[in-house]
Design an enzyme around this catalytic site. Structure first.
Site, PDB file in Angstrom:
ATOM      1  N   LYS A 197       0.829  -1.203   0.000  1.00 49.05           N
ATOM      2  CA  LYS A 197       0.000   0.000   0.000  1.00 49.05           C
ATOM      3  C   LYS A 197       0.869   1.262   0.000  1.00 49.05           C
ATOM      4  O   LYS A 197       2.091   1.185   0.062  1.00 49.05           O
ATOM      5  CB  LYS A 197      -0.974  -0.048   1.187  1.00 49.05           C
ATOM      6  CG  LYS A 197      -1.932  -1.251   1.116  1.00 49.05           C
ATOM      7  CD  LYS A 197      -3.031  -1.071   0.080  1.00 49.05           C
ATOM      8  CE  LYS A 197      -3.730  -2.328  -0.385  1.00 49.05           C
ATOM      9  NZ  LYS A 197      -4.446  -3.133   0.563  1.00 49.05           N
TER      10      LYS A 197
HETATM   11  C1  LIG Z   1      -5.441  -4.281   0.829  1.00 50.21           C
HETATM   12  C2  LIG Z   1      -6.914  -4.104   0.892  1.00 50.21           C
HETATM   13  C3  LIG Z   1      -7.645  -4.441   2.041  1.00 50.21           C
HETATM   14  C4  LIG Z   1      -7.054  -5.204   3.197  1.00 50.21           C
HETATM   15  O1  LIG Z   1      -5.996  -4.579   3.796  1.00 50.21           O
HETATM   16  P1  LIG Z   1      -5.178  -5.378   4.938  1.00 50.21           P
HETATM   17  O2  LIG Z   1      -4.463  -4.278   5.655  1.00 50.21           O
HETATM   18  O3  LIG Z   1      -4.258  -6.311   4.226  1.00 50.21           O
HETATM   19  O4  LIG Z   1      -6.154  -6.073   5.789  1.00 50.21           O
HETATM   20  C5  LIG Z   1      -8.987  -4.137   2.095  1.00 50.21           C
HETATM   21  N1  LIG Z   1      -9.606  -3.552   1.045  1.00 50.21           N
HETATM   22  C6  LIG Z   1      -8.957  -3.245  -0.081  1.00 50.21           C
HETATM   23  C7  LIG Z   1      -9.701  -2.579  -1.190  1.00 50.21           C
HETATM   24  C8  LIG Z   1      -7.594  -3.530  -0.208  1.00 50.21           C
HETATM   25  O5  LIG Z   1      -6.963  -3.276  -1.350  1.00 50.21           O
END
Ligand SMILES: *Cc1c(COP(=O)(O)O)cnc(C)c1O
Length: 387
Positions: free
Chosen positions: A188
């Site tokens: 991210k």
């Molecule tokens: C990455 C992601 C998540 C989950 O994030 P985590 O921190 O790995 O739990 C949820 N929603 C979307 C749209 C994502 O891309």
């Protein structure tokens, strides 16, 4: 041609500062939730433009989304509108509390939730909506609020892609929604390894989330070790979860946060180079995000009928040239669990269905070098060149 190392689709942008901060946190003796987590939460609220926002740091966005739907009291019999164009977390947490996700198609231009399709699926059991700011192109806060208030719905924004990003005049995270959740997963825009943050204006919701992130214990560990009440005393008020963020992760987060805007600008510059280089090519480019500050978590191309090759071949050929890509997303209605449990048909999601055949995410991360961006551009041009 000289052999070059494979360029992955995403890499975290970690400097000596993050490394030092983590080491310092380890030396401090506070390795679990403590002062660094508190600092991260406070700094986040300020960064989002309102120090009154309640920020609850957790060990993933999935945890944050779960705590939000739990605190809102959603449960069996309740329906929650979720776009099919998302990661499974968004719908999964609805199942955690026994409620029913109702899948909604997306808009062609942004691949964000289609409010018209959502409207057609509202009934007396509909209790909430979970919009996803896909790729970091935010949905207008106004639009979400109007839709929710017209139908009397709670709102949990999945902002896993949208940090930092603006939504009208304010940041995503600083809206009137019941909760907004960010992700700090490794790929991210900023990362704590694993991590997430729940943001809310509602003090009661924040309190419930704080309690439930740590076993349903009514005072968190840090408070227990720093206040006058005997350290050993605590009350369990609910069967909670183990979702707290560690200080090691938060130490990384504090540094990433201080670099977040600079990192966003790097991604924006990469997006601008892609727009310029790909302008004449027979592929679809993403919405440029005019009038808003895009986080550029993803740069999603559409390889459609005009291209000389299909999307799968495009991915294969780019990989052959040492360029990694990914696909966001395999829509939820295509996954066996969701499809079979809710009897979903591809015909009900025509926009998502077509987008799925065509989309591919190119590398875009803040530590990418000019040469790496050049490599991606040259590789894309090469694989699209007429045979
Ligand atoms: C990455 C992601 C998540 C989950 O994030 P985590 O921190 O790995 O739990 C949820 N929603 C979307 C749209 C994502 O891309």
């Amino acid at each position: 041609m000289e052999q070059q190392a494979f360029l992955p689709f995403a890499l975290p942008d970690i400097t000596e500062r993050e490394i030092e901060a983590v080491v310092e946190s380890m030396r401090s003796g506070w390795v679990t939730t403590g002062p660094k987590t508190a600092e991260f939460e406070k700094t986040m609220a300020t960064f989002l433009g309102d120090s009154e926002l309640h920020c609850v740091a957790v060990n993933s966005a999935t945890a944050g989304l779960h705590l939000a739907v739990e605190a809102l009291g959603l449960g069996p019999g309740d329906e929650v509108l979720v776009p099919t164009w998302t990661f499974t977390s968004t719908a999964e947490v609805v199942r955690y509390v026994g409620a029913t996700p109702v899948f909604v198609d997306v808009e062609e231009s942004t691949l964000n939730i289609d409010f018209d399709d959502a409207e057609s699926k509202v009934n007396a059991n509909t209790k909430a909506i979970m919009p996803v700011h896909f790729a970091g192109h935010s949905i207008s806060a106004d639009r979400i609020e109007k839709f929710a208030s017209r139908h009397g719905l709670k709102v949990v924004e999945d902002a896993a892609h949208a940090f930092p990003a603006t939504n009208g005049s304010s940041m995503v995270g600083n809206s009137s929604s019941d909760a907004v959740v960010f992700s700090f997963y490794a790929t991210k825009t900023i990362t704590t390894g694993e991590g997430g943050l729940l943001v809310t204006r509602n003090a009661d919701l924040a309190q419930r989330a704080r309690t439930m992130r740590l076993h349903g214990i009514s005072r968190d560990v840090f408070a227990r070790y720093t206040s006058k009440v005997p350290a050993w005393r605590y009350d369990v008020v609910a069967p909670g979860f183990k979702y707290n963020m560690t200080d090691i992760a938060a130490a990384m987060g504090v540094v990433q946060l201080s670099r977040a805007e600079e990192m966003r600008q790097n991604r924006e510059a990469i997006a601008e180079r892609y727009f310029e280089a790909f302008a004449g090519l027979p592929i679809g480019l993403p919405e440029s995000g005019q009038g808003l500050r895009h986080s550029w978590h993803l740069f999603v191309l559409r390889v459609g009928d005009a291209a000389p090759i299909d999307r799968d071949k495009f991915i294969e050929d780019l990989a052959g040239l040492g360029v990694g890509t990914s696909v966001h997303f395999i829509p939820l209605h295509r996954h066996p669990y969701w499809r079979e449990t809710y009897n979903l048909s591809a015909f009900d999601f025509p926009i998502a269905e077509r987008a799925f055949e065509q989309t591919v995410s190119l590398p875009i991360f803040s530590s990418m070098t000019e040469q790496q961006v050049d490599r991606v551009i040259n590789a894309v041009k090469k694989v699209l060149a007429p045979a």
